[in-house]
Write a protein that holds these residues in place. Structure first.
Motif, PDB file in Angstrom:
ATOM      1  N   ALA A   5       0.662  -1.560  -0.627  1.00 61.61           N
ATOM      2  CA  ALA A   5       0.093   0.336  -0.103  1.00 61.61           C
ATOM      3  C   ALA A   5       1.191   0.989   0.436  1.00 61.61           C
ATOM      4  O   ALA A   5       1.729   1.192   0.507  1.00 61.61           O
ATOM      5  CB  ALA A   5      -0.840  -0.198   1.761  1.00 61.61           C
ATOM      6  N   HIS A  35      -5.283  -2.882  10.009  1.00 61.65           N
ATOM      7  CA  HIS A  35      -5.893  -3.189   9.137  1.00 61.65           C
ATOM      8  C   HIS A  35      -4.955  -2.082   8.406  1.00 61.65           C
ATOM      9  O   HIS A  35      -4.692  -1.213   6.941  1.00 61.65           O
ATOM     10  CB  HIS A  35      -7.685  -2.313   8.623  1.00 61.65           C
ATOM     11  CG  HIS A  35      -8.057  -3.635   9.025  1.00 61.65           C
ATOM     12  ND1 HIS A  35      -8.536  -4.765   8.107  1.00 61.65           N
ATOM     13  CD2 HIS A  35      -9.349  -3.744  10.307  1.00 61.65           C
ATOM     14  CE1 HIS A  35      -9.532  -5.878   9.300  1.00 61.65           C
ATOM     15  NE2 HIS A  35      -9.263  -4.836  10.112  1.00 61.65           N
ATOM     16  N   ILE A  36      -3.966  -1.590   9.018  1.00 58.48           N
ATOM     17  CA  ILE A  36      -3.619  -0.496   8.557  1.00 58.48           C
ATOM     18  C   ILE A  36      -1.714  -0.633   7.704  1.00 58.48           C
ATOM     19  O   ILE A  36      -1.130  -0.134   6.542  1.00 58.48           O
ATOM     20  CB  ILE A  36      -2.193   0.759   9.381  1.00 58.48           C
ATOM     21  CG1 ILE A  36      -1.926   1.794   8.932  1.00 58.48           C
ATOM     22  CG2 ILE A  36      -1.539  -0.221  10.335  1.00 58.48           C
ATOM     23  CD1 ILE A  36      -2.958   2.986   8.296  1.00 58.48           C
ATOM     24  N   GLY A  37      -1.596  -2.429   7.847  1.00 61.35           N
ATOM     25  CA  GLY A  37      -0.726  -3.301   6.730  1.00 61.35           C
ATOM     26  C   GLY A  37       0.354  -3.577   7.301  1.00 61.35           C
ATOM     27  O   GLY A  37       1.613  -3.765   7.155  1.00 61.35           O
ATOM     28  N   PRO A 173      -2.257   6.424   9.645  1.00 61.44           N
ATOM     29  CA  PRO A 173      -2.992   6.827   7.445  1.00 61.44           C
ATOM     30  C   PRO A 173      -2.495   7.927   6.752  1.00 61.44           C
ATOM     31  O   PRO A 173      -1.958   8.523   6.852  1.00 61.44           O
ATOM     32  CB  PRO A 173      -4.482   7.274   8.136  1.00 61.44           C
ATOM     33  CG  PRO A 173      -4.627   6.502   9.410  1.00 61.44           C
ATOM     34  CD  PRO A 173      -2.581   6.320   9.977  1.00 61.44           C
ATOM     35  N   GLY A 179      -5.828   7.860  -0.232  1.00 57.38           N
ATOM     36  CA  GLY A 179      -6.727   7.224   0.579  1.00 57.38           C
ATOM     37  C   GLY A 179      -7.683   6.654  -0.526  1.00 57.38           C
ATOM     38  O   GLY A 179      -8.157   5.256  -0.576  1.00 57.38           O
ATOM     39  N   TRP A 182      -6.386   4.921  -3.647  1.00 60.91           N
ATOM     40  CA  TRP A 182      -5.970   3.504  -3.567  1.00 60.91           C
ATOM     41  C   TRP A 182      -7.314   2.938  -3.352  1.00 60.91           C
ATOM     42  O   TRP A 182      -7.577   1.738  -3.993  1.00 60.91           O
ATOM     43  CB  TRP A 182      -4.908   3.353  -2.060  1.00 60.91           C
ATOM     44  CG  TRP A 182      -4.879   2.077  -1.450  1.00 60.91           C
ATOM     45  CD1 TRP A 182      -4.124   1.197  -2.176  1.00 60.91           C
ATOM     46  CD2 TRP A 182      -5.546   1.394  -0.468  1.00 60.91           C
ATOM     47  NE1 TRP A 182      -4.156   0.077  -1.567  1.00 60.91           N
ATOM     48  CE2 TRP A 182      -4.670   0.063  -0.737  1.00 60.91           C
ATOM     49  CE3 TRP A 182      -6.543   1.254   0.196  1.00 60.91           C
ATOM     50  CZ2 TRP A 182      -5.082  -1.126   0.375  1.00 60.91           C
ATOM     51  CZ3 TRP A 182      -7.212   0.571   1.124  1.00 60.91           C
ATOM     52  CH2 TRP A 182      -6.388  -0.750   0.985  1.00 60.91           C
ATOM     53  N   ARG A 186      -8.944  -0.113  -6.597  1.00 57.93           N
ATOM     54  CA  ARG A 186      -9.479  -2.017  -5.250  1.00 57.93           C
ATOM     55  C   ARG A 186     -10.495  -1.728  -5.964  1.00 57.93           C
ATOM     56  O   ARG A 186     -11.185  -2.985  -5.535  1.00 57.93           O
ATOM     57  CB  ARG A 186      -9.330  -1.962  -3.740  1.00 57.93           C
ATOM     58  CG  ARG A 186      -7.970  -1.937  -3.480  1.00 57.93           C
ATOM     59  CD  ARG A 186      -7.928  -1.902  -1.578  1.00 57.93           C
ATOM     60  NE  ARG A 186      -8.927  -2.820  -1.266  1.00 57.93           N
ATOM     61  CZ  ARG A 186      -7.888  -4.295  -1.119  1.00 57.93           C
ATOM     62  NH1 ARG A 186      -6.983  -4.042  -0.964  1.00 57.93           N
ATOM     63  NH2 ARG A 186      -8.320  -5.125   0.349  1.00 57.93           N
ATOM     64  N   HIS A 203      -8.871   6.396   7.703  1.00 56.44           N
ATOM     65  CA  HIS A 203      -7.637   4.933   7.106  1.00 56.44           C
ATOM     66  C   HIS A 203      -8.617   4.334   6.305  1.00 56.44           C
ATOM     67  O   HIS A 203      -8.941   3.259   6.106  1.00 56.44           O
ATOM     68  CB  HIS A 203      -7.643   3.960   8.418  1.00 56.44           C
ATOM     69  CG  HIS A 203      -7.484   3.495   8.742  1.00 56.44           C
ATOM     70  ND1 HIS A 203      -6.410   2.499   7.745  1.00 56.44           N
ATOM     71  CD2 HIS A 203      -7.024   2.480  10.117  1.00 56.44           C
ATOM     72  CE1 HIS A 203      -6.234   0.781   8.506  1.00 56.44           C
ATOM     73  NE2 HIS A 203      -5.713   1.019   9.485  1.00 56.44           N
ATOM     74  N   GLY A 205      -6.948   1.481   4.405  1.00 59.30           N
ATOM     75  CA  GLY A 205      -7.471   0.052   5.942  1.00 59.30           C
ATOM     76  C   GLY A 205      -8.812  -0.025   5.959  1.00 59.30           C
ATOM     77  O   GLY A 205      -9.147  -1.061   5.809  1.00 59.30           O
ATOM     78  N   ALA A 208     -11.498  -0.072   3.345  1.00 55.71           N
ATOM     79  CA  ALA A 208     -11.405  -1.354   2.725  1.00 55.71           C
ATOM     80  C   ALA A 208     -12.019  -2.592   3.477  1.00 55.71           C
ATOM     81  O   ALA A 208     -13.035  -3.083   2.496  1.00 55.71           O
ATOM     82  CB  ALA A 208     -10.483  -1.261   1.925  1.00 55.71           C
ATOM     83  N   HIS A 209     -11.531  -2.442   4.210  1.00 55.21           N
ATOM     84  CA  HIS A 209     -12.639  -3.634   5.200  1.00 55.21           C
ATOM     85  C   HIS A 209     -13.639  -3.281   5.188  1.00 55.21           C
ATOM     86  O   HIS A 209     -14.669  -4.812   5.236  1.00 55.21           O
ATOM     87  CB  HIS A 209     -11.818  -3.699   6.645  1.00 55.21           C
ATOM     88  CG  HIS A 209     -12.273  -4.646   7.690  1.00 55.21           C
ATOM     89  ND1 HIS A 209     -11.816  -6.331   7.907  1.00 55.21           N
ATOM     90  CD2 HIS A 209     -12.909  -4.891   8.754  1.00 55.21           C
ATOM     91  CE1 HIS A 209     -12.359  -6.510   7.931  1.00 55.21           C
ATOM     92  NE2 HIS A 209     -13.241  -6.065   9.583  1.00 55.21           N
TER      93      HIS A 209
END
Ligand SMILES: [Zn+2]
Length: 335
Positions: A5, A35-37, A173, A179, A182, A186, A203, A205, A208-209
């Motif tokens: 990411a 979920h930040i990676g 983030p 964001g 990104w 996706r 944030h 991630g 997306a979750h």
């Protein structure tokens, strides 16, 4: 390996630069929200540590070490997480001292492939007291080419002595536009991406979750249930039963606690937010100003109730009590 990411590039580059100039510590604390990676970051860094044909400081992705690591079978890489209790065959809820002692023994071995040895502890906050104490011994005796990566949401979850012996890498983030782009890549629709990103306070991630697990609808339903309780249109006991009817109760309480934070933040930003367009209070048609000390107490109670859900306690009663307190917090003062 997955594409990293964009918000992880800069922290990774800093770590690779530190590695190239021999400033990278042997123990690294990789922290950031869920979920930040963190794991993706740790994977990229670990591969670079194990690779002996690095290109511009990063893993080459083609050598034997890279191939072994990508396949999950590099002999000089060790992953520590929850393990099965040998007697009961049940997965433990904590990382125990024997695992950390094994790790110390493993670090004392000669690396099988002659390069670095890397261990990852995830989640590091799951180490119990004895395990943390045992880890200190490992941290106090750093050895050449041995690296330890600890993943955690907040460094405060670890003891001060462990924190002080690690180099900290904070993953955060990115700017809103990064964001959004990104999420678009996706495959998420602009409007959905924007509202999810706003809800997740930027944030990507987490946004997306929520989108990919269909949790935005759950979040909206939690907010409408709480609005209905606050205005007397729904009964706490009935809502508690509905919230416990499937396996999403913990997620609902996380969303509920989040709403308390949002209302609190809005109130701090503006004295009278009832009329502010787009405010949570307006969206939920809450006419009364919440009682703020009660609202922060409620935030703590919501998180405690969330933890209770994992125990055999009567969670319906605990949850109904929490929702009754919500009504009190939201109606204590009139606007
Ligand atoms: Zn390589």
């Amino acid at each position: 390996m997955n594409v990293l990411a964009p918000w992880l590039h800069e922290p990774l580059q800093r770590a690779l630069d530190a590695l190239a100039s021999e400033r990278l510590a042997h123990a690294l604390l990789v922290c950031g929200p869920a979920h930040i990676g963190k794991r993706a970051f740790a994977d990229a860094l670990t591969q670079a540590l194990l690779c002996r044909e690095r290109v511009d400081g990063a893993a080459c992705r083609h050598c034997r070490d890279c191939v072994l690591y990508t396949a999950g079978s590099h002999p000089d890489w060790k992953y520590l997480s929850f393990e099965e209790n040998e007697k009961t065959k049940v997965l433990r809820k904590e990382i125990v001292v024997d695992q950390i002692r094994d790790l110390g023994g493993w670090f004392a071995l000669t690396p099988q492939r002659g390069g670095a040895q890397v261990a990852l502890i995830e989640p590091a906050a799951a180490m119990n007291q004895n395990a943390s104490n045992a880890l200190l011994k490992t941290l106090e005796e750093p050895m050449r080419d041995r690296y330890l990566l600890l993943l955690c949401e907040s460094p405060m979850q670890l003891s001060a002595t462990i924190r002080s012996r690690c180099q900290r890498i904070e993953l955060q983030p990115p700017a809103m536009q990064v964001g959004l782009d990104w999420l678009r890549v996706r495959g998420h629709d602009d409007a959905v991406a924007q509202s999810a990103l706003d809800a997740a306070r930027g944030h990507p991630g987490l946004a997306a979750h929520w989108i990919e697990e269909g949790l935005l609808a759950l979040r909206a339903s939690v907010r409408s249930d709480l609005a209905a309780i606050a205005t007397g249109r729904a009964q706490p006991l009935a809502v508690a039963a509905a919230w416990l009817a499937d396996d999403q109760a913990e997620q609902r309480l996380a969303f509920a606690a989040d709403l308390a934070v949002d209302l609190h933040a809005e109130a701090l930003a503006a004295r009278d937010v009832a009329a502010v367009a787009g405010s949570n209070r307006q969206a939920m048609r809450l006419t009364a100003a919440p009682d703020f000390p009660k609202l922060s107490a409620w935030f703590d109670a919501a998180n405690r109730t969330r933890a209770l859900l994992r125990t055999p306690i009567r969670s319906d009663l605990a949850l109904a009590g929490l929702l009754r307190d919500w009504r009190i917090a939201m109606s204590a003062r009139s606007a």
